[in-house]
Design a protein around this motif. Structure first.
Motif, PDB file in Angstrom:
ATOM      1  N   ILE A 130      -3.689   1.126  -3.248  1.00 25.69           N
ATOM      2  CA  ILE A 130      -3.108  -0.211  -3.338  1.00 25.69           C
ATOM      3  C   ILE A 130      -1.676  -0.090  -3.849  1.00 25.69           C
ATOM      4  CG2 ILE A 130      -3.699  -0.824  -5.715  1.00 25.69           C
ATOM      5  CD1 ILE A 130      -4.510  -3.083  -2.769  1.00 25.69           C
ATOM      6  N   GLY A 131      -0.802  -0.959  -3.382  1.00 27.32           N
ATOM      7  CA  GLY A 131       0.595  -0.911  -3.796  1.00 27.32           C
ATOM      8  C   GLY A 131       0.771  -1.175  -5.276  1.00 27.32           C
ATOM      9  N   LEU A 132       1.836  -0.621  -5.831  1.00 27.89           N
ATOM     10  CA  LEU A 132       2.169  -0.847  -7.234  1.00 27.89           C
ATOM     11  C   LEU A 132       2.983  -2.134  -7.374  1.00 27.89           C
ATOM     12  CD1 LEU A 132       3.231   2.758  -8.359  1.00 27.89           C
ATOM     13  CD2 LEU A 132       0.984   1.663  -8.535  1.00 27.89           C
ATOM     14  N   PRO A 133       2.828  -2.842  -8.493  1.00 25.55           N
ATOM     15  CA  PRO A 133       3.578  -4.095  -8.673  1.00 25.55           C
ATOM     16  C   PRO A 133       5.020  -3.849  -9.119  1.00 25.55           C
ATOM     17  CG  PRO A 133       2.167  -3.712 -10.564  1.00 25.55           C
ATOM     18  CD  PRO A 133       1.863  -2.612  -9.589  1.00 25.55           C
ATOM     19  N   ARG A 134       5.716  -2.978  -8.395  1.00 28.55           N
ATOM     20  CA  ARG A 134       7.103  -2.669  -8.749  1.00 28.55           C
ATOM     21  C   ARG A 134       8.005  -3.875  -8.491  1.00 28.55           C
ATOM     22  NH1 ARG A 134       9.209   2.485  -5.854  1.00 28.55           N
ATOM     23  NH2 ARG A 134       7.941   1.802  -4.067  1.00 28.55           N
ATOM     24  N   SER A 135       9.043  -4.000  -9.287  1.00 31.61           N
ATOM     25  CA  SER A 135       9.988  -5.097  -9.094  1.00 31.61           C
ATOM     26  C   SER A 135      10.769  -4.887  -7.807  1.00 31.61           C
ATOM     27  CB  SER A 135      10.954  -5.189 -10.280  1.00 31.61           C
ATOM     28  OG  SER A 135      11.846  -4.077 -10.277  1.00 31.61           O
ATOM     29  N   ALA A 143       0.855  -1.189   0.000  1.00 36.47           N
ATOM     30  CA  ALA A 143       0.000   0.000   0.000  1.00 36.47           C
ATOM     31  C   ALA A 143       0.887   1.233   0.000  1.00 36.47           C
ATOM     32  CB  ALA A 143      -0.915   0.001   1.225  1.00 36.47           C
ATOM     33  N   ARG A 144       0.311   2.358  -0.393  1.00 34.34           N
ATOM     34  CA  ARG A 144       1.089   3.607  -0.428  1.00 34.34           C
ATOM     35  C   ARG A 144       0.189   4.779  -0.100  1.00 34.34           C
ATOM     36  NH1 ARG A 144       3.355   5.444  -5.836  1.00 34.34           N
ATOM     37  NH2 ARG A 144       4.950   3.921  -5.286  1.00 34.34           N
ATOM     38  N   SER A 145       0.796   5.829   0.410  1.00 39.29           N
ATOM     39  CA  SER A 145       0.030   7.024   0.747  1.00 39.29           C
ATOM     40  C   SER A 145       0.987   8.174   1.017  1.00 39.29           C
ATOM     41  CB  SER A 145      -0.829   6.777   1.986  1.00 39.29           C
ATOM     42  OG  SER A 145      -1.518   7.947   2.369  1.00 39.29           O
ATOM     43  N   GLY A 146       0.511   9.383   0.762  1.00 38.51           N
ATOM     44  CA  GLY A 146       1.255  10.550   1.176  1.00 38.51           C
ATOM     45  C   GLY A 146       0.967  10.868   2.630  1.00 38.51           C
ATOM     46  N   ALA A 202     -11.822  -5.471  -4.969  1.00 43.63           N
ATOM     47  CA  ALA A 202     -12.499  -5.307  -3.675  1.00 43.63           C
ATOM     48  C   ALA A 202     -11.489  -4.926  -2.590  1.00 43.63           C
ATOM     49  CB  ALA A 202     -13.230  -6.585  -3.299  1.00 43.63           C
ATOM     50  N   LEU A 203     -10.308  -5.542  -2.625  1.00 37.44           N
ATOM     51  CA  LEU A 203      -9.269  -5.196  -1.656  1.00 37.44           C
ATOM     52  C   LEU A 203      -8.790  -3.766  -1.870  1.00 37.44           C
ATOM     53  CD1 LEU A 203      -7.358  -6.004   0.638  1.00 37.44           C
ATOM     54  CD2 LEU A 203      -5.744  -6.800  -1.094  1.00 37.44           C
ATOM     55  N   ALA A 204      -8.640  -3.370  -3.130  1.00 35.28           N
ATOM     56  CA  ALA A 204      -8.218  -1.997  -3.428  1.00 35.28           C
ATOM     57  C   ALA A 204      -9.212  -0.989  -2.864  1.00 35.28           C
ATOM     58  CB  ALA A 204      -8.054  -1.810  -4.930  1.00 35.28           C
ATOM     59  N   ALA A 205     -10.510  -1.310  -2.953  1.00 35.95           N
ATOM     60  CA  ALA A 205     -11.544  -0.416  -2.413  1.00 35.95           C
ATOM     61  C   ALA A 205     -11.458  -0.324  -0.898  1.00 35.95           C
ATOM     62  CB  ALA A 205     -12.923  -0.908  -2.839  1.00 35.95           C
ATOM     63  N   TRP A 259       5.348   4.013   1.673  1.00 31.48           N
ATOM     64  CA  TRP A 259       4.700   2.777   1.241  1.00 31.48           C
ATOM     65  C   TRP A 259       4.907   1.665   2.273  1.00 31.48           C
ATOM     66  CZ3 TRP A 259       8.198  -1.227   0.256  1.00 31.48           C
ATOM     67  CH2 TRP A 259       9.508  -0.857  -0.108  1.00 31.48           C
ATOM     68  N   MET A 260       3.893   0.856   2.377  1.00 31.00           N
ATOM     69  CA  MET A 260       3.914  -0.284   3.282  1.00 31.00           C
ATOM     70  C   MET A 260       4.352  -1.502   2.495  1.00 31.00           C
ATOM     71  SD  MET A 260       3.312  -0.608   6.509  1.00 31.00           S
ATOM     72  CE  MET A 260       2.234   0.831   6.725  1.00 31.00           C
ATOM     73  N   GLY A 261       5.321  -2.230   3.030  1.00 31.76           N
ATOM     74  CA  GLY A 261       5.849  -3.361   2.287  1.00 31.76           C
ATOM     75  C   GLY A 261       5.719  -4.679   3.029  1.00 31.76           C
ATOM     76  N   LEU A 262       5.838  -5.750   2.257  1.00 31.94           N
ATOM     77  CA  LEU A 262       5.993  -7.092   2.796  1.00 31.94           C
ATOM     78  C   LEU A 262       7.470  -7.441   2.630  1.00 31.94           C
ATOM     79  CD1 LEU A 262       4.437  -9.551   3.969  1.00 31.94           C
ATOM     80  CD2 LEU A 262       4.302 -10.437   1.635  1.00 31.94           C
TER      81      LEU A 262
END
Length: 327
Positions: free
Chosen positions: A295-300, A125-128, A283-286, A254-257
């Motif tokens: 929702i987090g971006l699928p960055r490498s 997830a991400r946020s300012g 639904a999770l994104a909402a 951003w929140m990471g795993l």
């Protein structure tokens, strides 16, 4: 072809297969027991909210229970220590903000090199951050606030959820960019800081959207600007610092795993694959959006690591400018 050469090549191939066989076997059987998400934060904090949103769908995807285990304290060091002391088989993962690598090493003298000890698997997830104030502050927008701050140099305090974090650094950047003199007061977490903002003991704060949003909606605090590059849907009337003429304050957390680098690569790949599949659910994104996150971006993984290094250097430069020393 020379029979000796063929023999040597066969031996090399066999050795290569043997070296990866344990990891492949583990990946095929993983997870063989419940997966534990060690959360770098208390119940109700941002990391906890995100961990609980992903735990149930991740459990369905993996076919094993996914247990949220909060380990707050010491700026995330307790949670990291738990991860590092656990078996390196992928059954223990960490949920925590990027500041664990990009900011905390500037704040606390750790016994670990965070860039070597933990590794991002996926961005969840991400946020300012949002610049908030007690309703009694005599300003209705950022322009009015800056005029008020210039008329009262050194008389206004702002809270951060921890010294040296982005919550602290954004105040320093605003001082530099706007020519004002806000004085910093560091706290141990958003909750006690927000309590003092609501009580007008410290009238200002840079805070995460997820923790401030309910208070903004309830009218207990007001928002002047957000650090994200675009307005956030939950606060559509709150402008960005960028559009108000302060691009220096563009910043996203951003929140990471996370895992450790020595978890077998096939297991890391399985964790990432399952996580990205979970994150692709609308639904999770909402639900994330309702909580205050995109929702987090699928960055490498490589891109995540490059971003961590850039953020680490940026934060370090700002803190060095005020001679900030780690505890």
């Amino acid at each position: 072809m020379n029979s000796n050469l063929v023999s040597r090549r066969s031996l090399v191939s066999a050795a290569a297969l043997l070296s990866v066989a344990p990891g492949l076997a583990l990946a095929q059987s993983w997870p063989s027991k419940p997966v534990r998400l060690v959360v770098a934060g208390p119940a109700g904090a941002s990391a906890d909210l995100v961990a609980r949103l992903i735990s149930e769908p991740l459990s369905r995807e993996l076919g094993q229970p996914v247990i949220v285990d909060n380990k707050p304290g010491a700026a995330g060091a307790i949670a990291i220590g738990d991860l590092l002391q656990s078996p390196r088989d992928g059954h223990t993962l960490l949920v925590g903000v990027n500041s664990l690598v990009s900011e905390i090493p500037h704040i606390v003298k750790l016994r670990w090199d965070m860039f070597k000890e933990i590794r991002p698997v996926a961005e969840l997830a991400r946020s300012g951050l949002v610049f908030v104030a007690n309703p009694s502050v005599p300003a209705n927008n950022l322009k009015e606030f800056i005029a008020y701050a210039k008329a009262n140099p050194g008389k206004l305090n702002y809270a951060s959820y921890s010294p040296g974090t982005l919550s602290h650094v954004l105040g320093l950047l605003l001082n530099q960019a706007a020519g004002i003199q806000l004085m910093h007061v560091g706290y141990k977490g958003s909750s006690p800081a927000l309590t003092d903002v609501m009580g007008n003991h410290v009238p200002l704060m840079f805070d995460g959207v997820a923790t401030s949003l309910p208070l903004i909606k309830a009218g207990k605090i007001k928002a002047f600007a957000v650090s994200s590059p675009k307005r956030i849907p939950q606060l559509p009337d709150v402008p960005t610092f960028h559009e108000l003429g302060y691009p220096q304050l563009d910043a996203l957390a951003w929140m990471g795993l996370w895992t450790t680098p020595d978890v077998p690569a096939p297991v890391q790949a399985r964790v990432r694959e399952a996580t990205l599949k979970v994150l692709s659910d609308k639904a999770l994104a909402a639900k994330m959006l309702d909580t205050g996150f995109d929702i987090g971006l699928p960055r490498s993984v490589d891109d995540l690591n490059k971003g961590l290094k850039a953020d680490y250097d940026r934060v370090g430069g700002v803190l060095q400018s005020i001679n900030f020393k780690p505890e």
